[in-house]
Structure formats: structure tokens, C-alpha cells
Design a protein around this motif. Sequence first.
Motif, PDB file in Angstrom:
ATOM      1  N   LEU A 206       5.382   5.269  -0.198  1.00  0.00           N
ATOM      2  CA  LEU A 206       3.939   5.406  -0.016  1.00  0.00           C
ATOM      3  C   LEU A 206       3.487   6.827  -0.332  1.00  0.00           C
ATOM      4  O   LEU A 206       2.495   7.030  -1.054  1.00  0.00           O
ATOM      5  CB  LEU A 206       3.559   5.041   1.421  1.00  0.00           C
ATOM      6  CG  LEU A 206       2.102   5.305   1.830  1.00  0.00           C
ATOM      7  CD1 LEU A 206       1.141   4.474   0.986  1.00  0.00           C
ATOM      8  CD2 LEU A 206       1.899   5.013   3.312  1.00  0.00           C
TER       9      LEU A 206
ATOM     10  N   ASN B  92      -6.787   3.678  -1.336  1.00  0.00           N
ATOM     11  CA  ASN B  92      -7.118   3.056  -0.058  1.00  0.00           C
ATOM     12  C   ASN B  92      -6.218   1.870   0.241  1.00  0.00           C
ATOM     13  O   ASN B  92      -5.926   1.573   1.408  1.00  0.00           O
ATOM     14  CB  ASN B  92      -8.583   2.612  -0.065  1.00  0.00           C
ATOM     15  CG  ASN B  92      -9.120   2.368   1.330  1.00  0.00           C
ATOM     16  OD1 ASN B  92      -8.649   2.952   2.302  1.00  0.00           O
ATOM     17  ND2 ASN B  92     -10.108   1.504   1.434  1.00  0.00           N
ATOM     18  N   LEU B  93      -5.752   1.168  -0.799  1.00  0.00           N
ATOM     19  CA  LEU B  93      -4.956  -0.043  -0.612  1.00  0.00           C
ATOM     20  C   LEU B  93      -3.458   0.223  -0.569  1.00  0.00           C
ATOM     21  O   LEU B  93      -2.674  -0.683  -0.268  1.00  0.00           O
ATOM     22  CB  LEU B  93      -5.261  -1.035  -1.743  1.00  0.00           C
ATOM     23  CG  LEU B  93      -6.683  -1.610  -1.768  1.00  0.00           C
ATOM     24  CD1 LEU B  93      -6.898  -2.406  -3.046  1.00  0.00           C
ATOM     25  CD2 LEU B  93      -6.942  -2.469  -0.544  1.00  0.00           C
ATOM     26  N   GLN B  94      -3.050   1.451  -0.862  1.00  0.00           N
ATOM     27  CA  GLN B  94      -1.618   1.727  -0.975  1.00  0.00           C
ATOM     28  C   GLN B  94      -0.876   1.579   0.345  1.00  0.00           C
ATOM     29  O   GLN B  94       0.298   1.199   0.369  1.00  0.00           O
ATOM     30  CB  GLN B  94      -1.404   3.127  -1.560  1.00  0.00           C
ATOM     31  CG  GLN B  94      -1.640   3.173  -3.055  1.00  0.00           C
ATOM     32  CD  GLN B  94      -1.598   4.575  -3.622  1.00  0.00           C
ATOM     33  OE1 GLN B  94      -1.681   5.559  -2.891  1.00  0.00           O
ATOM     34  NE2 GLN B  94      -1.489   4.676  -4.940  1.00  0.00           N
ATOM     35  N   GLU B  95      -1.547   1.844   1.459  1.00  0.00           N
ATOM     36  CA  GLU B  95      -0.872   1.736   2.756  1.00  0.00           C
ATOM     37  C   GLU B  95      -0.477   0.288   3.049  1.00  0.00           C
ATOM     38  O   GLU B  95       0.547   0.030   3.674  1.00  0.00           O
ATOM     39  CB  GLU B  95      -1.765   2.276   3.877  1.00  0.00           C
ATOM     40  CG  GLU B  95      -1.034   2.393   5.203  1.00  0.00           C
ATOM     41  CD  GLU B  95      -1.812   3.213   6.213  1.00  0.00           C
ATOM     42  OE1 GLU B  95      -1.336   3.324   7.352  1.00  0.00           O
ATOM     43  OE2 GLU B  95      -2.884   3.740   5.865  1.00  0.00           O
ATOM     44  N   GLU B  96      -1.303  -0.660   2.589  1.00  0.00           N
ATOM     45  CA  GLU B  96      -0.976  -2.070   2.777  1.00  0.00           C
ATOM     46  C   GLU B  96       0.089  -2.529   1.785  1.00  0.00           C
ATOM     47  O   GLU B  96       0.917  -3.390   2.098  1.00  0.00           O
ATOM     48  CB  GLU B  96      -2.239  -2.921   2.606  1.00  0.00           C
ATOM     49  CG  GLU B  96      -3.338  -2.617   3.602  1.00  0.00           C
ATOM     50  CD  GLU B  96      -4.603  -3.420   3.308  1.00  0.00           C
ATOM     51  OE1 GLU B  96      -4.519  -4.364   2.499  1.00  0.00           O
ATOM     52  OE2 GLU B  96      -5.649  -3.105   3.900  1.00  0.00           O
ATOM     53  N   LYS B  97       0.074  -1.918   0.604  1.00  0.00           N
ATOM     54  CA  LYS B  97       0.962  -2.369  -0.478  1.00  0.00           C
ATOM     55  C   LYS B  97       2.381  -1.828  -0.331  1.00  0.00           C
ATOM     56  O   LYS B  97       3.351  -2.530  -0.626  1.00  0.00           O
ATOM     57  CB  LYS B  97       0.376  -1.936  -1.820  1.00  0.00           C
ATOM     58  CG  LYS B  97       1.112  -2.485  -3.021  1.00  0.00           C
ATOM     59  CD  LYS B  97       0.391  -2.106  -4.310  1.00  0.00           C
ATOM     60  CE  LYS B  97       1.102  -2.670  -5.528  1.00  0.00           C
ATOM     61  NZ  LYS B  97       0.407  -2.304  -6.792  1.00  0.00           N
ATOM     62  N   TYR B  98       2.497  -0.557   0.144  1.00  0.00           N
ATOM     63  CA  TYR B  98       3.819   0.073   0.209  1.00  0.00           C
ATOM     64  C   TYR B  98       4.202   0.322   1.661  1.00  0.00           C
ATOM     65  O   TYR B  98       3.651   1.214   2.318  1.00  0.00           O
ATOM     66  CB  TYR B  98       3.817   1.391  -0.570  1.00  0.00           C
ATOM     67  CG  TYR B  98       3.464   1.218  -2.024  1.00  0.00           C
ATOM     68  CD1 TYR B  98       4.377   0.707  -2.940  1.00  0.00           C
ATOM     69  CD2 TYR B  98       2.185   1.560  -2.486  1.00  0.00           C
ATOM     70  CE1 TYR B  98       4.039   0.535  -4.275  1.00  0.00           C
ATOM     71  CE2 TYR B  98       1.840   1.396  -3.826  1.00  0.00           C
ATOM     72  CZ  TYR B  98       2.779   0.879  -4.713  1.00  0.00           C
ATOM     73  OH  TYR B  98       2.433   0.709  -6.030  1.00  0.00           O
ATOM     74  N   ARG B  99       5.131  -0.458   2.168  1.00  0.00           N
ATOM     75  CA  ARG B  99       5.552  -0.351   3.562  1.00  0.00           C
ATOM     76  C   ARG B  99       6.559   0.782   3.773  1.00  0.00           C
ATOM     77  O   ARG B  99       6.682   1.305   4.867  1.00  0.00           O
ATOM     78  CB  ARG B  99       6.171  -1.679   4.017  1.00  0.00           C
ATOM     79  CG  ARG B  99       5.190  -2.854   3.968  1.00  0.00           C
ATOM     80  CD  ARG B  99       4.006  -2.617   4.884  1.00  0.00           C
ATOM     81  NE  ARG B  99       3.077  -3.745   4.877  1.00  0.00           N
ATOM     82  CZ  ARG B  99       1.950  -3.788   5.584  1.00  0.00           C
ATOM     83  NH1 ARG B  99       1.633  -2.754   6.348  1.00  0.00           N
ATOM     84  NH2 ARG B  99       1.153  -4.833   5.521  1.00  0.00           N
TER      85      ARG B  99
END
Length: 250
Positions: free
Chosen positions: A109, A97-104
Motif C-alpha cells: 500500500l 483514495n481507493l488504494q487502502e481498500e485495494k491493497y491489504r
Amino acid sequence: MFCDHFHVNYELLYFLRGRARFEIGARQYQLKPKTLLIIPPGTHHQGFVDPSEDYERIVINFSPRDISPLLLEPLRHCPTALDVAGSELEELFDEFNLQEEKYRNEILLQEMRKCTLARILLLLCFDDTKSCQEECRNEKLSAVMEYIDNHLTEINTIADIAGGMYISESTIRKMFLEYANIPVMSYVRNKRILLGRTLILNGVKPQKACEQCGFQNYSTFFRVYKKHCGESPSDTYQSVTNSAQKLLGM
């Protein structure tokens, strides 16, 4: 309400918050936070969400051909609904769930999500510490669906099902519309499309797959296949052929 539908791919639905009830095949589930639904290809399902509460979930779709063959058989035997609160699976879905914020970077991603999905599937298939969610099951509908699966290419009318199950045609019609929210012969047709796709993915030519999954003419098979699969039967077959040629170094 999410209308009754099915996918040609697997769907993982991880419920985060809200109040919802899902009907999957002949089973019904009252969802609570940290419930994971595993919906196989071709399985009809629909959801009923309470609009007075915020509804949040994570949905992951993936094709059976995109994962290791070693995972397919154990995945088929996984329960439909799992309570994953406090488990490593909960941590992995939080990570997803947090990967979209972490990997631009979009490519990075997607690669990280593939890695996380692989770890999720390994736990689903080989970790026995999971807790099953309680279900409410319609036994009669389940029996009819099982009969359809076992006689899929032989069924041409509702009378064929009624005769084999010793249940009246009107009862079968009513049962499917009331509990599955789909006409029974539409359900049969959709199951045949999934079988046809499986055959094509295994290298069977589209025309032959049409015959083997029970369609009377190719034009109907083509139209329904493209509607549900998003591509024509020949497109799927060509994709399989190209992949095989790459593996052989051709």
C-alpha cells in the motif's frame, strides 16, 4: 474550525465534499468539490467547515527531501488552489483514495501510494492545463508577510517590522490576530524554525543553524524545533549524516 497551524512538510488537501473556507497565508479560498490545495512548508493555514454538511477530503503530507530535486523548484511556483475537476489529477486522487481498500498489505500500500504521489507531482509541475481557483487576498497582510520573509533574521521585535513597513505596531498586531489568527512574533519564530530545519537538512550543524536562522539561544531553538518538527535538531542532522554516508557507501 481547524486552528491555525503550519507543517514542516508539504501538504496536499484534495476537497471532496462539504462546505469549507480555508485561509492560507494572506489568501482565502471558498472550496468546492475537486479543489486541490497545495500548502508549502511553513505556510500558516486554517480551515472553517460548515458542520451542517458532511466534510470529506484527502490529505497527503510529504517531505521535500523525499521527492526528486527536479520537482522542488516547479512545485514552489504552483498555484495554491486548483480546480482539477475532469482532469487526470482528479483520476489520480480517486485512485489514491481507493488504494487502502485495494491493497491489504501495508508495505505494498505504501509503495503504491508513493507511485501515485509521484504521478500527481509530475502533473502539478509540468501540466499546464490546470485551472486556478479564485482567491480573496489581504494585500496589506501579504506585504507584511513578504517583508518578514525578506528580513527574517533581522527582526527581533514588532517595532522592527513596523519601522520597515511604515505601519503602526498596533495595526500589525491586529491584522495578524484577525486575519492569520496568530501573534506576529509567533509567526516570525515559526518561520525561523522552518529556515533552521532547511539549513540542517542541507548539512549545517544544529548550533550553527540556530545562529543563522536568528535565534538568540540554542535552548529556545531546541524546544520550538522539537515541538514543530517532532524530533530534535541533532536527530535531524544525524538522519542527514546517515543518509549521506549510505550514498557514499561508507
